[in-house]
Each structure stands twice: as C-alpha cells, then as structure tokens.
Design an enzyme around this catalytic site. Structure first.
Site, PDB file in Angstrom:
ATOM      1  CB  ALA A 139      -0.933  -0.014   1.214  1.00  0.00           C
ATOM      2  CE1 TYR A 140       5.307   5.721   2.399  1.00  0.00           C
ATOM      3  CE2 TYR A 140       7.072   4.376   1.490  1.00  0.00           C
ATOM      4  CZ  TYR A 140       6.615   5.578   1.976  1.00  0.00           C
ATOM      5  OH  TYR A 140       7.462   6.665   2.036  1.00  0.00           O
ATOM      6  CB  SER A 141       5.092   0.603  -3.190  1.00  0.00           C
ATOM      7  OG  SER A 141       6.344   0.346  -2.603  1.00  0.00           O
ATOM      8  CE  LYS A 144       5.762   9.304  -0.751  1.00  0.00           C
ATOM      9  NZ  LYS A 144       5.621  10.707  -0.263  1.00  0.00           N
TER      10      LYS A 144
END
Length: 332
Positions: A139-141, A144
């Site tokens: 989810a972070y990748s 961003k």
C-alpha cells in the site's frame, strides 16, 4: 533576511523538521503545518510559525497565504499490509497542491521515495525513466506512486512542481530507521537477510536539505530527481555503521532471503483473507524495502541541479557518534 516564505507540510516529522530548521537557519520565513498543539510548540521553538491542520481535512489555501515556496513532506509511512497509505498519500498530495495553486505559491517540491519503484525485485542503479511496477510491493508503494502521478499531473497543468526521490534517509535526530534497528538488536530479534551483502543507496538528511535548495533553484517543472549520498555501500556495511554509532553490534545471525519472501507473502495473504485480523511478522512492503538491492542513479540530479553530497557517509557517522557521546555525558 533571505527572500522567500517557505511552507512545509509534515513539519514535525523527521524530514520535515530538518528542512524547517535548515530554511530557518538560512533566514527564510518558514510556516510548518502540524496536527497537534505539542508539535506546534516544537515548531515555534525552532523559529518557525506553526499552523494546525490535517492535510486531508483542513482549508489549506488560507494557511499558505503569503508563501511562495512549498515543500510537501507529509506522508503516511505505514508499511503494514492494507494500510491507509494507499489513499492518504495521493489524496493529501492532491489537496496540498490544489491549495498551493489557489494560494499563488510559485514553486513546490514533492518529497517522494524510491518505494514508488518497488515490487520486491532488485533495483540496480535505476534512473528516473524506470517505470512504475505493475504490482507495487504494498500500500505504501502504491500510494506514493499515485502521489507522484498527482504531482506530475499538477506540473503538466502548469504548476511548478519538482519531485525528489530519496532512499533511506538517515542522520541527526533520526526517529525512523535507526530507532527500529536499535530496538531489534536490543530485543534479540535482528537478523541479516542472506548476510546483508546486497547494496543499498542512502541519503543523509543534510544532503536532502541541500537537494531541496538546488531543486528550488534549478529544478525543471515536472522533473523527477534521484538523490543519494554517492556510491552505494552494502546493506550490512550501512547497518553496521549506524548501529556502531550507538555502541551496538548486530551479530552474525542470518535468514535466507527466499524464506523471508515466502513468509512476507503468506502474511500479506492472511491479512487479506482475514479482513485485516491476521498477518505475519513482516509485510511484503517491508521485504521489498530492506531485503534486496536498491541503488539509484543520480546523474540527472548532478547534471541538471549541480547536486553532489555536502556531507559524506563518514562525516555523518561521526556526527551521530558525537551526539551519542554528548547524550551519555549529560546522563552520567
């Protein structure tokens, strides 16, 4: 007094507060967006003007009134499976840049990350033309990467937005990577991944501040720039040096990369199937961030911005050791 009123989102975070102090020290008027009165007090003590608000809900344009420079450093950095980072980061970036446009901010720097390129495979000396992966590591990748797309779209519409991609920011008053490493060693849970011999780019926070200066002065609208400390070291050398600055040794325990990858994948699968109730000891996002080579090509930043590090790896470690000795002296 230097010209330029700088507005910083995420001003109390590790990157944000270092940027804030950097621009205050250079005589700029600095306004920092924070979410709590306690953080506002810290911002004020560093010589900046705090404003309270959440980038997802606040009326941001009035808060940016009078600013001509924006640094968007706020982000959800949660690496857990299914984290809110997938939506918070692009939504927040969209609101911040729309507000900056409405407030007449002339230039904006979007602080991104190498994570936008992560899918669990090695990234060897990648430059800014590398495509976003079809299946982001987590989810972070994903969040961003989408935030970068938002920033690039704003630039295409005429806003002067420049994107910086650092990797593994470290240095003075680190509240991100180093404390996690220290806790892992002290708790006995630290282990190298396949010996830690793969390479990893890093970026000292002072070098990031320098890169932001150069991006404001020379960055092309819509451009992405990779910035690092220079030639990459092995992950083992990097972590060993950071821990040594705290008087710690990591030991020799190691786990195979293939086994860790399986464990991370199973954990993410359990999280999805259980609706978030179950999970593993680490996410696939964690695996992609720390278990494989990630090295960045910085030739574009060197060529277009005139970037080169202002503090070396050795100097940065010396700074950490000096501050640690100072703390020990005052605790004695």
């Amino acid at each position: 007094m230097a010209e330029g009123n700088v507005f910083i989102t995420g001003a109390a975070g590790y990157v944000g507060r270092n940027l804030l102090r950097h621009f205050v020290a250079r005589g700029h008027a600095v306004t920092g967006l924070v979410r709590s009165p306690e953080a506002a007090d810290r911002i004020a003590s560093w010589g900046a003007r705090p404003v309270l608000g959440d980038m997802l809900t606040a009326e941001l344009a009035p808060l940016m009134s009078g600013a001509d420079r924006l640094i968007h450093a706020a982000a959800n950095v949660d690496h857990t499976t299914g984290s809110a980072a997938a939506s918070v980061n692009p939504d927040g970036t969209r609101r911040v840049l729309e507000a900056a446009n409405a407030a007449g901010v002339e230039k904006a720097i979007h602080i991104s990350t190498d994570s936008v390129l992560q899918d669990g495979r090695p990234l060897r000396n990648v430059d800014e033309t590398a495509p976003y992966p079809d299946r982001p590591a987590g989810a972070y990748s994903a969040g961003k990467a989408e935030a970068e797309r938002v920033a690039r779209h704003a630039a295409a519409q005429g806003q002067h937005v420049v994107i910086l991609r650092p990797r593994m920011v470290w240095g003075r008053d680190d509240t991100t990577a180093l404390p996690v490493l220290v806790e892992a060693v002290k708790s006995g849970s630290f282990a190298w991944i396949s010996g830690g011999g793969y390479r990893s780019s890093t970026l000292h926070v002072a070098n990031l501040c320098h890169a932001v200066d150069l991006a404001f002065a020379h960055g092309e609208r819509g451009a992405i720039y990779h910035v690092t400390d220079g030639p990459a070291r092995t992950f083992r050398e990097t972590v060993t040096g950071l821990l040594a600055s705290r008087g710690l040794e990591a030991g020799g325990r190691s786990v195979p990369r293939a086994a860790l990858r399986i464990i991370a994948g199973i954990g993410d699968g359990l999280h999805r199937l259980s609706g978030g109730r179950l999970g593993g000891p680490l996410s696939y996002q964690d695996y992609a961030t720390s278990a494989v080579e990630i090295t960045l090509d910085t030739q574009k930043a060197e060529r277009e911005l005139g970037y080169s590090p202002v503090i070396s790896w050795e100097e940065g470690l010396g700074e950490l050791r000096q501050k640690q000795r100072f703390r020990l002296f005052h605790c004695a």
